[in-house]
Design an enzyme around this catalytic site. Structure first.
Site, PDB file in Angstrom:
ATOM      1  N   GLN A   1      12.659 -42.589 -40.436  1.00  0.00           N
ATOM      2  CA  GLN A   1      11.627 -43.098 -39.414  1.00  0.00           C
ATOM      3  C   GLN A   1      10.155 -42.858 -40.350  1.00  0.00           C
ATOM      4  OE1 GLN A   1      10.633 -40.596 -35.524  1.00  0.00           O
ATOM      5  NE2 GLN A   1      11.904 -42.459 -34.912  1.00  0.00           N
ATOM      6  N   PHE A   2       9.929 -41.783 -41.049  1.00  0.00           N
ATOM      7  CA  PHE A   2       8.972 -41.663 -42.084  1.00  0.00           C
ATOM      8  C   PHE A   2       9.607 -41.208 -43.164  1.00  0.00           C
ATOM      9  CE2 PHE A   2       7.031 -41.123 -37.681  1.00  0.00           C
ATOM     10  CZ  PHE A   2       5.961 -41.937 -37.998  1.00  0.00           C
TER      11      PHE A   2
ATOM     12  N   HIS B   1       3.648 -36.845 -42.278  1.00  0.00           N
ATOM     13  CA  HIS B   1       3.819 -38.430 -41.931  1.00  0.00           C
ATOM     14  C   HIS B   1       3.234 -39.414 -42.908  1.00  0.00           C
ATOM     15  CE1 HIS B   1       4.898 -36.245 -38.247  1.00  0.00           C
ATOM     16  NE2 HIS B   1       5.634 -37.242 -37.879  1.00  0.00           N
TER      17      HIS B   1
ATOM     18  N   GLU C   1      19.001 -36.372 -40.497  1.00  0.00           N
ATOM     19  CA  GLU C   1      19.061 -37.440 -41.753  1.00  0.00           C
ATOM     20  C   GLU C   1      20.189 -36.993 -42.563  1.00  0.00           C
ATOM     21  OE1 GLU C   1      14.972 -37.121 -39.775  1.00  0.00           O
ATOM     22  OE2 GLU C   1      16.324 -35.574 -40.377  1.00  0.00           O
TER      23      GLU C   1
ATOM     24  N   PHE D   1      10.687 -37.563 -43.917  1.00  0.00           N
ATOM     25  CA  PHE D   1      11.793 -36.964 -43.409  1.00  0.00           C
ATOM     26  C   PHE D   1      12.871 -37.008 -44.257  1.00  0.00           C
ATOM     27  CE2 PHE D   1      10.246 -37.986 -38.911  1.00  0.00           C
ATOM     28  CZ  PHE D   1       9.149 -36.993 -38.858  1.00  0.00           C
TER      29      PHE D   1
END
Length: 668
Positions: free
Chosen positions: A429-430, A474, A407, A433
């Site tokens: 993605q979430f 998440h 990231e 992260f």
């Protein structure tokens, strides 16, 4: 002052191709930063500059690499690469103003030394968190690749910086994507006071390139002819066949990390060994031996450079100390953005929240041919939520790019794309992260325009929130990490129509935007949404319900909890404000509503302490105190990480507590 060597040189020069004029140019180009540094060290002792990071003994690297590149090719130096700036002919008066914090410096007194960039000279300076620099070079190089420009980007780091995760992430991205980047490692023996023996175990740092599948070289960093010739050869090869290359320059730092550090930790014999390898004195002796440099030429160079230094110092010294105003400072945090309103058409279709996000990305890709989407699994797979499904067939893999799991460097790559005149969307993605990419967001993207007038045209999409049984890693709603950082815009829609219009605006906006999308709303909320392209302005809350009794302020999933609660209570006297945009915040609507109703309750999915709800509560207390008929109430999640089990998650989230606190406040 330099003193020419007389004994045999430990640096071995070989030259069969370069003209005498070129040899003299290389020598003069090294002499100039050395003489500037010698003057700066005097000024430092006199208290006329605040700090200095010396590159004495390393001039051959800065000069050789810069001279090997074309003027239109970007170079990303560190804080000891003065030779990069002088070789690009950056005006000395502006450099001196920069180091004195004067207005004509490159950062208007907002940052010091070499912490700046300049598009005019294609130089992008570092930040103190060294790692993001390497990912930024990736982004610049990716921009050249996508625009079919046969250009190279060179980026510097020290041997200490090769231990940072960003170094490895950036090398991996460059290798996977065949980016035309020259990664230059100045192995100068010490990271501040820590010797290389305590920093890494590989024999040579060049070996690290092997693990990333790239060519790597070791070059004598004190030999200007070797540096210039080899880098010129490598750069020309990369222009013809784009790919990354790693170069380790063996050199030494002859002075402290910065002047206050000193060099007492360096063994005397080691210092003497490297003094014998001084890049300027050895090259000078070589040129004298060849009859290319003469005393007359040398004296001419020194006289010219000395006069240039003194003349430009006087210009810088004569400039008044910098002054500013609060308005001026605030106005420079963001690049000016003139919002262009695209009207909603009358045709609508009933779609889900997730479809609205996908439509916005699709139409924005058509509108902006310089927009690049990046994220894990977003290409052929369409992302874990299938938002970009079918995009690669429509827009191609150049513009819809799967990324490695890294990231931080991807955010930095997005920054580099912006520097190279492009737009970038990064999908976390979430949202959880994003902690792995936190540094470049808050220290690079957020600060870059204020520091040196460079915008970060980057949108970071943040699938977030609980209620889906995804557990502690998440399910976070972490908007408060960013709402307090000047330079970031934060958007958090609750409905499909808003999501589509606001995301279009976010991509149009040349500033960094964190765009939060609640995962629980993706497929559970539907709405009639205009079919065409339209935009919604930032900083405008939506008044969903109107009443005289109480003000409810919320956003994201909280909006739907509030609507359901009001329906269950059959209560019709509430102003319900959906903030939609958290930064900039629609304070006018908030304050007007509270002044009308006299009561305020703020609902957030975040835990309350340190949340945006707390900040809004403080603002209301300060500005509406005399209008309040009750204490301002905040409602949020428990002060725990978000749990996985459905019963625990239900107890964590604030929906049920909100209903009770709303009743209590109505009855107060």
């Amino acid at each position: 002052m330099l003193s020419r060597k007389t004994k045999s040189s430990p640096v071995k020069f070989e030259n069969t191709q370069l003209s005498n004029d070129k040899l003299l140019d290389l020598y003069r180009s090294m002499l100039k930063p050395r003489m500037i540094e010698e003057k700066m060290l005097i000024l430092l002792r006199q208290g006329k500059i605040s700090k200095w990071f010396s590159g004495i003994g390393q001039e051959a690297i800065s000069v050789g690499v810069t001279k090997a590149l074309n003027s239109e090719e970007y170079i990303l130096p560190m804080h000891r690469n003065l030779g990069v700036f002088t070789s690009r002919n950056v005006p000395l008066d502006r450099l001196f103003c920069q180091w004195q914090g004067k207005a004509r410096g490159f950062t208007k007194g907002r940052d010091r030394s070499f912490h700046f960039g300049t598009q005019e000279y294609r130089i992008v300076g570092m930040i103190s968190h060294l790692g993001p620099q390497l990912g930024v070079a990736d982004g610049i190089a990716l921009g050249h690749l996508l625009k079919h420009e046969n250009l190279v980007t060179a980026v510097f780091t020290g041997e200490g910086g090769t231990s940072e995760g960003d170094f490895h992430e950036a090398l991996n991205i460059a290798s996977v994507w065949d980016l035309p980047v020259i990664f230059c490692i100045e192995n100068n023996g010490y990271g501040l006071s820590t010797p290389t023996s305590e920093q890494f175990r590989c024999k040579d740092l060049a070996d690290r390139g092997i693990g990333y599948g790239m060519d790597s070289y070791i070059i004598d960093g004190n030999n200007i002819l070797e540096v210039y010739s080899k880098v010129s050869e490598i750069a020309e090869s990369i222009r013809k066949q784009p790919r990354p290359v790693l170069i380790e320059f063996k050199t030494f730092r002859m002075r402290g990390h910065e002047e206050a550090s000193g060099i007492k930790y360096v063994p005397k014999e080691l210092m003497e060994e490297w003094e014998e390898k001084d890049p300027i004195l050895n090259f000078e002796s070589y040129l004298f031996d060849k009859g290319i440099l003469t005393e007359a030429i040398l004296e001419e160079y020194r006289t010219e450079i000395s006069a240039e230094i003194e003349e430009n110092l006087q210009v810088a010294f004569s400039e008044n100390s910098i002054e500013s105003t609060e308005t001026y400072e605030l106005n420079d945090v963001f690049q000016s953005f003139e919002y262009e309103h695209f009207v909603k058409n009358e045709n609508t279709e009933n779609i889900r929240f997730i479809d609205a996000v996908s439509q916005a990305l699709d139409s924005s890709m058509e509108k902006h041919d310089n927009l690049v989407l990046m994220g894990q699994d977003i290409a052929d797979y369409g992302g874990v939520f299938k938002i970009t499904e079918g995009f690669t067939e429509k827009f191609g893999k150049d513009r819809v790019r799967n990324t490695p799991i890294c990231e931080s460097a991807i955010v930095s790559t997005a920054m580099g794309l912006s520097i190279n005149g492009m737009k970038a969307m990064v999908e976390m993605q979430f949202s959880d992260f994003v902690s792995s990419g936190f540094n470049p967001i808050v220290n690079y993207l957020a600060k870059v325009h204020y520091r040196w007038n460079q915008n970060a045209d980057v949108v970071i999409r943040m699938p977030c929130g609980g209620g889906v049984g995804a557990g502690p890693f998440h399910s976070q709603t972490n908007e408060a990490w960013f709402t307090k950082v000047p330079g970031l815009k934060v958007v958090y829609p609750a409905f499909p129509e808003d999501a589509k219009g606001l995301l279009n605006t976010a991509i149009n906006d040349p500033n960094p935007v964190l765009f939060f999308e609640h995962k629980a709303l993706y497929r559970s909320i539907r709405q009639d949404v205009p079919t065409g392209y339209y935009t919604i302005a930032f900083g405008k809350a939506a008044l969903l319900k109107e009443g005289e009794g109480i003000t409810i302020i919320t956003y994201g999933a909280g909006v739907h909890w509030a609507l359901q609660t009001l329906e269950e209570m059959d209560y019709h006297q509430a102003d319900l404000l959906d903030l939609r945009c958290l930064q900039p915040l629609d304070l006018e609507s908030i304050l007007n509503s509270v002044k009308k109703t006299g009561k305020a309750i703020i609902l957030t999915e975040d835990s309350v302490f340190g949340s945006l709800a707390s900040e809004i509560s403080a603002i209301i207390s300060e500005q509406c105190f005399e209008n309040l008929d009750a204490p301002v109430v905040r409602v949020g999640s428990l002060e725990t990480p978000i749990p996985f089990a459905p019963a625990l998650e239900k107890g964590y989230l604030p929906r049920d507590r909100f209903a009770q606190k709303l009743k209590d406040l109505i009855d107060y």
